[in-house]
Scaffold this motif. Structure first.
Motif, PDB file in Angstrom:
ATOM      1  N   ILE A 160     124.077   0.435  38.220  1.00 22.05           N
ATOM      2  CA  ILE A 160     123.281   1.667  38.267  1.00 22.05           C
ATOM      3  C   ILE A 160     121.788   1.348  38.185  1.00 22.05           C
ATOM      4  CG2 ILE A 160     122.701   3.770  36.977  1.00 22.05           C
ATOM      5  CD1 ILE A 160     125.737   3.940  36.311  1.00 22.05           C
ATOM      6  N   LEU A 161     121.422   0.437  37.289  1.00 18.62           N
ATOM      7  CA  LEU A 161     120.019   0.056  37.166  1.00 18.62           C
ATOM      8  C   LEU A 161     119.525  -0.621  38.446  1.00 18.62           C
ATOM      9  CD1 LEU A 161     117.621   0.147  35.289  1.00 18.62           C
ATOM     10  CD2 LEU A 161     118.361  -2.029  34.315  1.00 18.62           C
ATOM     11  N   THR A 162     120.379  -1.422  39.069  1.00 21.89           N
ATOM     12  CA  THR A 162     120.028  -2.052  40.342  1.00 21.89           C
ATOM     13  C   THR A 162     119.780  -0.992  41.408  1.00 21.89           C
ATOM     14  OG1 THR A 162     121.258  -4.068  39.831  1.00 21.89           O
ATOM     15  CG2 THR A 162     120.874  -3.597  42.153  1.00 21.89           C
ATOM     16  N   ALA A 163     120.635   0.011  41.464  1.00 23.34           N
ATOM     17  CA  ALA A 163     120.454   1.092  42.443  1.00 23.34           C
ATOM     18  C   ALA A 163     119.169   1.872  42.173  1.00 23.34           C
ATOM     19  CB  ALA A 163     121.663   2.021  42.422  1.00 23.34           C
ATOM     20  N   MET A 164     118.860   2.106  40.914  1.00 19.06           N
ATOM     21  CA  MET A 164     117.638   2.825  40.571  1.00 19.06           C
ATOM     22  C   MET A 164     116.396   2.025  40.962  1.00 19.06           C
ATOM     23  SD  MET A 164     118.829   4.440  36.924  1.00 19.06           S
ATOM     24  CE  MET A 164     117.229   5.017  36.473  1.00 19.06           C
ATOM     25  N   VAL A 165     116.387   0.743  40.652  1.00 19.92           N
ATOM     26  CA  VAL A 165     115.253  -0.101  41.030  1.00 19.92           C
ATOM     27  C   VAL A 165     115.152  -0.183  42.550  1.00 19.92           C
ATOM     28  CG1 VAL A 165     114.310  -2.445  40.941  1.00 19.92           C
ATOM     29  CG2 VAL A 165     115.286  -1.427  38.888  1.00 19.92           C
ATOM     30  N   GLY A 166     116.297  -0.241  43.229  1.00 22.58           N
ATOM     31  CA  GLY A 166     116.306  -0.253  44.684  1.00 22.58           C
ATOM     32  C   GLY A 166     115.733   1.026  45.275  1.00 22.58           C
ATOM     33  N   GLY A 167     116.007   2.148  44.646  1.00 23.20           N
ATOM     34  CA  GLY A 167     115.437   3.418  45.095  1.00 23.20           C
ATOM     35  C   GLY A 167     113.927   3.453  44.953  1.00 23.20           C
ATOM     36  N   VAL A 168     113.435   2.981  43.806  1.00 23.74           N
ATOM     37  CA  VAL A 168     111.987   2.912  43.593  1.00 23.74           C
ATOM     38  C   VAL A 168     111.356   1.952  44.602  1.00 23.74           C
ATOM     39  CG1 VAL A 168     110.200   2.159  41.961  1.00 23.74           C
ATOM     40  CG2 VAL A 168     112.125   3.545  41.161  1.00 23.74           C
ATOM     41  N   LEU A 169     112.009   0.826  44.830  1.00 23.07           N
ATOM     42  CA  LEU A 169     111.517  -0.154  45.796  1.00 23.07           C
ATOM     43  C   LEU A 169     111.483   0.427  47.206  1.00 23.07           C
ATOM     44  CD1 LEU A 169     110.646  -3.160  45.919  1.00 23.07           C
ATOM     45  CD2 LEU A 169     113.008  -3.702  46.441  1.00 23.07           C
ATOM     46  N   GLY A 202     117.006  -8.296  46.869  1.00 25.84           N
ATOM     47  CA  GLY A 202     117.132  -9.279  45.793  1.00 25.84           C
ATOM     48  C   GLY A 202     116.254  -8.945  44.604  1.00 25.84           C
ATOM     49  N   ILE A 203     115.119  -8.310  44.857  1.00 21.81           N
ATOM     50  CA  ILE A 203     114.227  -7.900  43.773  1.00 21.81           C
ATOM     51  C   ILE A 203     114.924  -6.873  42.886  1.00 21.81           C
ATOM     52  CG2 ILE A 203     112.036  -6.756  43.253  1.00 21.81           C
ATOM     53  CD1 ILE A 203     111.078  -7.807  46.029  1.00 21.81           C
ATOM     54  N   ALA A 204     115.569  -5.895  43.498  1.00 25.91           N
ATOM     55  CA  ALA A 204     116.275  -4.856  42.735  1.00 25.91           C
ATOM     56  C   ALA A 204     117.473  -5.440  42.001  1.00 25.91           C
ATOM     57  CB  ALA A 204     116.714  -3.737  43.671  1.00 25.91           C
ATOM     58  N   ILE A 205     118.224  -6.320  42.673  1.00 22.35           N
ATOM     59  CA  ILE A 205     119.393  -6.934  42.039  1.00 22.35           C
ATOM     60  C   ILE A 205     118.971  -7.759  40.833  1.00 22.35           C
ATOM     61  CG2 ILE A 205     121.256  -8.613  42.368  1.00 22.35           C
ATOM     62  CD1 ILE A 205     121.295  -7.689  45.339  1.00 22.35           C
ATOM     63  N   SER A 206     117.969  -8.596  41.019  1.00 27.48           N
ATOM     64  CA  SER A 206     117.501  -9.437  39.912  1.00 27.48           C
ATOM     65  C   SER A 206     116.993  -8.596  38.755  1.00 27.48           C
ATOM     66  CB  SER A 206     116.386 -10.367  40.392  1.00 27.48           C
ATOM     67  OG  SER A 206     116.851 -11.227  41.389  1.00 27.48           O
ATOM     68  N   SER A 207     116.193  -7.594  39.050  1.00 28.94           N
ATOM     69  CA  SER A 207     115.634  -6.749  37.989  1.00 28.94           C
ATOM     70  C   SER A 207     116.733  -6.006  37.226  1.00 28.94           C
ATOM     71  CB  SER A 207     114.666  -5.723  38.579  1.00 28.94           C
ATOM     72  OG  SER A 207     113.618  -6.362  39.238  1.00 28.94           O
ATOM     73  N   GLY A 208     117.632  -5.381  37.948  1.00 28.12           N
ATOM     74  CA  GLY A 208     118.697  -4.618  37.301  1.00 28.12           C
ATOM     75  C   GLY A 208     119.620  -5.478  36.459  1.00 28.12           C
TER      76      GLY A 208
END
Length: 112
Positions: free
Chosen positions: A63-72, A94-100
């Motif tokens: 879920i956090l990966t999806a949220m960061v991906g949305g912001v990105l 990869g930025i969203a995956i790593s961050s989440g």
């Protein structure tokens, strides 16, 4: 990356549940790659990082990966890097995956 995830899983005492998370994300990544939603690198990165998580907290990372991906995605749209009307390669996820995943791994390691 994968070796580090194994070590984190081992030292946190959830190696078997880490393998379950690994297998789930491996299958999910294969499906997302097959339908061309994710690239192979995104699948490999998320699979390697999933080894450090238990199945109970894996949804938090996804879920956090999806949220960061949305912001990105919004950021890339505002910069004009992607055009909604064009079929292009998308964004580097990869930025969203790593961050989440890293945030959930870090918070889980601190609370254990």
């Amino acid at each position: 990356m994968f070796l580090l995830s194994i070590l984190i899983s081992f030292f946190n005492g959830h190696l078997i549940s880490g393998v379950i998370s690994f297998l789930f994300v491996l299958i999910l990544g294969m499906i997302l790659f097959k339908v061309r939603i994710w690239g192979a690198g995104d699948s490999k990165l998320s699979t390697a990082l999933a080894m450090a998580l238990t199945p109970e907290i894996l949804p938090d990372a996804l879920i956090l990966t999806a949220m960061v991906g949305g912001v990105l995605s919004v950021f890339y749209l505002l910069l004009g890097k992607i055009k909604p009307e064009k079929k292009d390669r998308g964004i580097p996820y990869g930025i969203a995956i790593s961050s989440g995943f890293y945030l959930v791994i870090l918070l889980n390691s601190i609370s254990v």
